[in-house]
Scaffold this active site. Sequence first.
Site, short mmCIF file in Angstrom:
data_model
loop_
_atom_site.label_atom_id
_atom_site.label_comp_id
_atom_site.label_asym_id
_atom_site.label_seq_id
_atom_site.Cartn_x
_atom_site.Cartn_y
_atom_site.Cartn_z
N HIS A 135 23.69 57.13 66.15
CA HIS A 135 24.59 56.64 67.21
C HIS A 135 24.71 57.73 68.27
O HIS A 135 24.92 58.90 67.94
CB HIS A 135 25.96 56.35 66.60
CG HIS A 135 26.90 55.66 67.53
ND1 HIS A 135 27.53 56.32 68.56
CD2 HIS A 135 27.30 54.38 67.61
CE1 HIS A 135 28.29 55.46 69.23
NE2 HIS A 135 28.17 54.26 68.67
N CYS A 157 23.78 52.30 71.90
CA CYS A 157 25.17 52.01 72.24
C CYS A 157 25.31 52.09 73.76
O CYS A 157 25.41 53.19 74.33
CB CYS A 157 26.13 52.97 71.54
SG CYS A 157 27.84 52.61 71.99
N HIS A 173 24.66 48.16 70.22
CA HIS A 173 26.10 48.01 70.48
C HIS A 173 26.24 47.56 71.92
O HIS A 173 25.87 48.30 72.84
CB HIS A 173 26.82 49.35 70.33
CG HIS A 173 27.07 49.76 68.91
ND1 HIS A 173 27.78 50.89 68.59
CD2 HIS A 173 26.72 49.18 67.74
CE1 HIS A 173 27.86 51.00 67.27
NE2 HIS A 173 27.21 49.98 66.73
N ASP A 190 30.81 45.62 70.86
CA ASP A 190 31.57 46.82 70.53
C ASP A 190 32.85 46.79 71.36
O ASP A 190 32.84 46.27 72.46
CB ASP A 190 30.69 48.02 70.91
CG ASP A 190 31.10 49.29 70.22
OD1 ASP A 190 32.00 49.25 69.38
OD2 ASP A 190 30.49 50.34 70.53
N HIS A 191 33.89 47.33 70.87
CA HIS A 191 35.19 47.42 71.54
C HIS A 191 35.51 46.26 72.49
O HIS A 191 34.68 45.87 73.29
CB HIS A 191 35.33 48.70 72.36
CG HIS A 191 35.00 49.93 71.59
ND1 HIS A 191 34.81 51.14 72.19
CD2 HIS A 191 34.81 50.14 70.27
CE1 HIS A 191 34.53 52.04 71.26
NE2 HIS A 191 34.51 51.47 70.09
N TYR A 229 39.13 47.67 68.31
CA TYR A 229 38.63 46.56 67.51
C TYR A 229 39.60 45.39 67.44
O TYR A 229 39.91 44.87 66.37
CB TYR A 229 38.21 47.07 66.13
CG TYR A 229 36.99 47.97 66.26
CD1 TYR A 229 35.72 47.42 66.28
CD2 TYR A 229 37.11 49.34 66.45
CE1 TYR A 229 34.59 48.21 66.46
CE2 TYR A 229 36.01 50.15 66.64
CZ TYR A 229 34.75 49.58 66.64
OH TYR A 229 33.64 50.36 66.83
C1 DNO Z 1 33.60 53.80 67.52
C2 DNO Z 1 32.24 53.83 67.01
C3 DNO Z 1 31.80 55.12 66.34
C4 DNO Z 1 30.57 54.85 65.52
C5 DNO Z 1 30.07 56.04 64.75
C6 DNO Z 1 28.74 55.74 64.11
O1 DNO Z 1 34.09 52.79 67.86
O2 DNO Z 1 31.32 53.42 67.93
O3 DNO Z 1 32.80 55.61 65.54
O4 DNO Z 1 30.84 53.86 64.57
O5 DNO Z 1 29.95 57.12 65.56
O6 DNO Z 1 28.43 56.73 63.20
#
Ligand code: DNO
Length: 388
Positions: free
Chosen positions: A240, A278, A305, A349-350, A366
Amino acid sequence: MQLTWRWFGRKDPISLQMLRQIGIEGIVTSLYEISPGKIWPTEQIADLNDCIKSSGLVWSVVESLPVSEEIKRGGPLREEHIANYITSLENLGRLGIRTVCYNFMPVIDWIRTDLARERADGTTGLYFDAARFACFDIHILEREGARKDYTASVLERADALAKTITKAERDELIDSIIIKTQGFVCGNFDDDTINPVGAFRELLAQYEGIDTDALRSNLKYFLERIMPVCNEYDIRMCIHPDDPPFPVLGLPRICGNKEDIEWILNAVDDIHNGLTFCAGSLSAGAHNDVRELADLFADRTAFVHLRSTDCNPQTGDFWEESHLKGRGYLKEIIPIFETRQPQLPMRVDHGQCMLGDDKMPYNPGYSFHGRMHALGQVMGMMAMVKKD
Ligand code: DNO
């Protein structure tokens, strides 16, 4: 791409049945109860896997199988922790779970200073305020030499804030940076951490003398050691990116831009050494153009992501944008992944907090309605490029 969702296990207020109703196909989760460095036993993996399967879903991605600080900094327990990591991978591989996300950020995983910054439309979202972060670093952590890492204007705002910040505001800032954002992902801190600032300082001290080259070489060492088991079980490891994608707190960060990613992928040139693309983390750095990065690295990406941010290079602030706006350019990168690797798992994501999300005990970023809203937008963008 396969539609996946980050689910926090049986305690998650969002159930697997709810996720099926909104079109989710695969689950992204972790054995949150096991600390970094320890073995993931087959029985525990199988138990969670069965629970997911019995809801008609599959465990698509492990996020994360955390890499311990001992491995990251090359500490005395490194060999033991790598051996345990290999055993965990074997146990996952035997059950057919083959995409594993991890990060190599020392001490602190992702960073935000504000978990509920109000937005013009009345929703709230995550925010990184460079001056508040500098205030934490200089005036709360009191890290030696910290001042030289900030611009004059950030220093001016950080110093002004230090003069007016109340005890409650200070505690909230510490809680956001060290506990709330880290507790559910990284394993270094949680709600029970007494004296978080002291614990943080101790961890920082362990990295004294570890620079970019040393951290890179520890990552390469780790990857070389785990590649045989990844090859045996066809496990795609996917690092990531650093969030934010630039060095913080005097710590090296090695996955924040094009050169870093190239270095990592070339260091161990194997399809099982891959990337979590991401778009949110990468877009938070003004130096990155995610469209260029997606095109360059799509073939070595194992997990996507989808999220967008925008930033202000003058102030150093960045924030989470709508999935249809900002520097994540999702409209442009979705076709790249959808064409080059249509089977890839992707997750929204988020999301922003909206429509009552703030009343629920969700982990920061989340939310349910916010993420579901974003999922609808992303599904629309995907439908425009999907081949029947
Ligand atoms: C937060 C996430 C990170 C991710 C880690 C992966 O929302 O994107 O915490 O899960 O860095 O190892």
